[in-house]
Design a protein around this motif. Structure first.
Motif, PDB file in Angstrom:
ATOM      1  N   MET A 252       0.856  -1.177   0.000  1.00  0.00           N
ATOM      2  CA  MET A 252       0.000   0.000   0.000  1.00  0.00           C
ATOM      3  C   MET A 252       0.896   1.231   0.000  1.00  0.00           C
ATOM      4  O   MET A 252       1.875   1.304   0.727  1.00  0.00           O
ATOM      5  N   SER A 253       0.561   2.208  -0.819  1.00  0.00           N
ATOM      6  CA  SER A 253       1.380   3.410  -0.955  1.00  0.00           C
ATOM      7  C   SER A 253       1.208   4.381   0.192  1.00  0.00           C
ATOM      8  O   SER A 253       2.160   4.993   0.642  1.00  0.00           O
ATOM      9  N   LEU A 254      -0.028   4.563   0.650  1.00  0.00           N
ATOM     10  CA  LEU A 254      -0.320   5.582   1.654  1.00  0.00           C
ATOM     11  C   LEU A 254      -1.081   4.991   2.831  1.00  0.00           C
ATOM     12  O   LEU A 254      -1.893   4.094   2.665  1.00  0.00           O
ATOM     13  N   THR A 255      -0.847   5.576   3.984  1.00  0.00           N
ATOM     14  CA  THR A 255      -1.640   5.257   5.165  1.00  0.00           C
ATOM     15  C   THR A 255      -2.712   6.335   5.261  1.00  0.00           C
ATOM     16  O   THR A 255      -2.408   7.504   5.524  1.00  0.00           O
ATOM     17  N   VAL A 256      -3.943   5.955   5.003  1.00  0.00           N
ATOM     18  CA  VAL A 256      -5.036   6.917   4.898  1.00  0.00           C
ATOM     19  C   VAL A 256      -5.940   6.801   6.121  1.00  0.00           C
ATOM     20  O   VAL A 256      -6.471   5.728   6.397  1.00  0.00           O
ATOM     21  N   ASP A 257      -6.107   7.908   6.843  1.00  0.00           N
ATOM     22  CA  ASP A 257      -6.981   7.853   8.018  1.00  0.00           C
ATOM     23  C   ASP A 257      -8.450   7.831   7.578  1.00  0.00           C
ATOM     24  O   ASP A 257      -8.787   8.144   6.434  1.00  0.00           O
ATOM     25  N   ASP A 258      -9.307   7.432   8.494  1.00  0.00           N
ATOM     26  CA  ASP A 258     -10.725   7.248   8.184  1.00  0.00           C
ATOM     27  C   ASP A 258     -11.401   8.522   7.689  1.00  0.00           C
ATOM     28  O   ASP A 258     -12.249   8.472   6.796  1.00  0.00           O
ATOM     29  N   ARG A 259     -11.030   9.664   8.268  1.00  0.00           N
ATOM     30  CA  ARG A 259     -11.634  10.948   7.844  1.00  0.00           C
ATOM     31  C   ARG A 259     -11.322  11.257   6.390  1.00  0.00           C
ATOM     32  O   ARG A 259     -12.197  11.663   5.624  1.00  0.00           O
ATOM     33  N   LEU A 260     -10.051  11.083   6.011  1.00  0.00           N
ATOM     34  CA  LEU A 260      -9.653  11.377   4.641  1.00  0.00           C
ATOM     35  C   LEU A 260     -10.294  10.384   3.672  1.00  0.00           C
ATOM     36  O   LEU A 260     -10.738  10.773   2.585  1.00  0.00           O
ATOM     37  N   LEU A 261     -10.362   9.135   4.062  1.00  0.00           N
ATOM     38  CA  LEU A 261     -11.007   8.131   3.218  1.00  0.00           C
ATOM     39  C   LEU A 261     -12.487   8.465   3.020  1.00  0.00           C
ATOM     40  O   LEU A 261     -13.008   8.386   1.900  1.00  0.00           O
TER      41      LEU A 261
END
Length: 131
Positions: A1-10
């Motif tokens: 996975m390229s990025l660690t995306v938090d729930d808000r941003l997702l």
């Protein structure tokens, strides 16, 4: 996975467009080595008289190499980084990142030389065979 995306941003992405600043923050937090290298190159470019700087130091390990490759291979990430820093980025091999100041005298010619097949061939080294 390229990025660690938090729930808000997702969730924001699911709802519609994502703000550039939020995306850039996600890239910065997910790919700290890539962020540091690009930030350093941009800082040196801004301090130079010719609107150019590059990084020629290979990454310390495969994790770092992967970060740089992911950041610069993604059109979305590279574009966001270019907009954030106000530069044009170019990439050779696994580590040679360059920043160019848009509109600086000679920058277009220097960029064209940097991204040319000739420059790519001249930048080859047996040490970089796994790039």
């Amino acid at each position: 996975m390229s990025l660690t995306v938090d729930d808000r941003l997702l969730e924001q992405a699911r709802q519609g467009e994502v703000d550039d600043a939020a995306f850039v923050a996600c890239v910065r937090d997910s790919l700290p080595y890539a962020w540091q290298v690009i930030g350093d190159v941009v800082g040196r470019m801004r301090a130079s008289d010719d609107g150019f700087a590059d990084n020629q130091v290979p990454p310390p390990d495969e994790k770092a190499r992967g970060e740089l490759l992911r950041a610069l291979a993604s059109d979305a990430m590279r574009g966001a980084l270019e907009r954030h820093f106000g530069v044009r980025l170019a990439f050779q091999n696994c580590h040679r990142v360059a920043a160019f100041a848009p509109g600086a005298a000679g920058t277009a010619d220097r960029h064209a030389r940097f991204v040319s097949p000739r420059a790519q061939l001249l930048n080859q080294s047996p040490d970089l065979i796994d790039c």
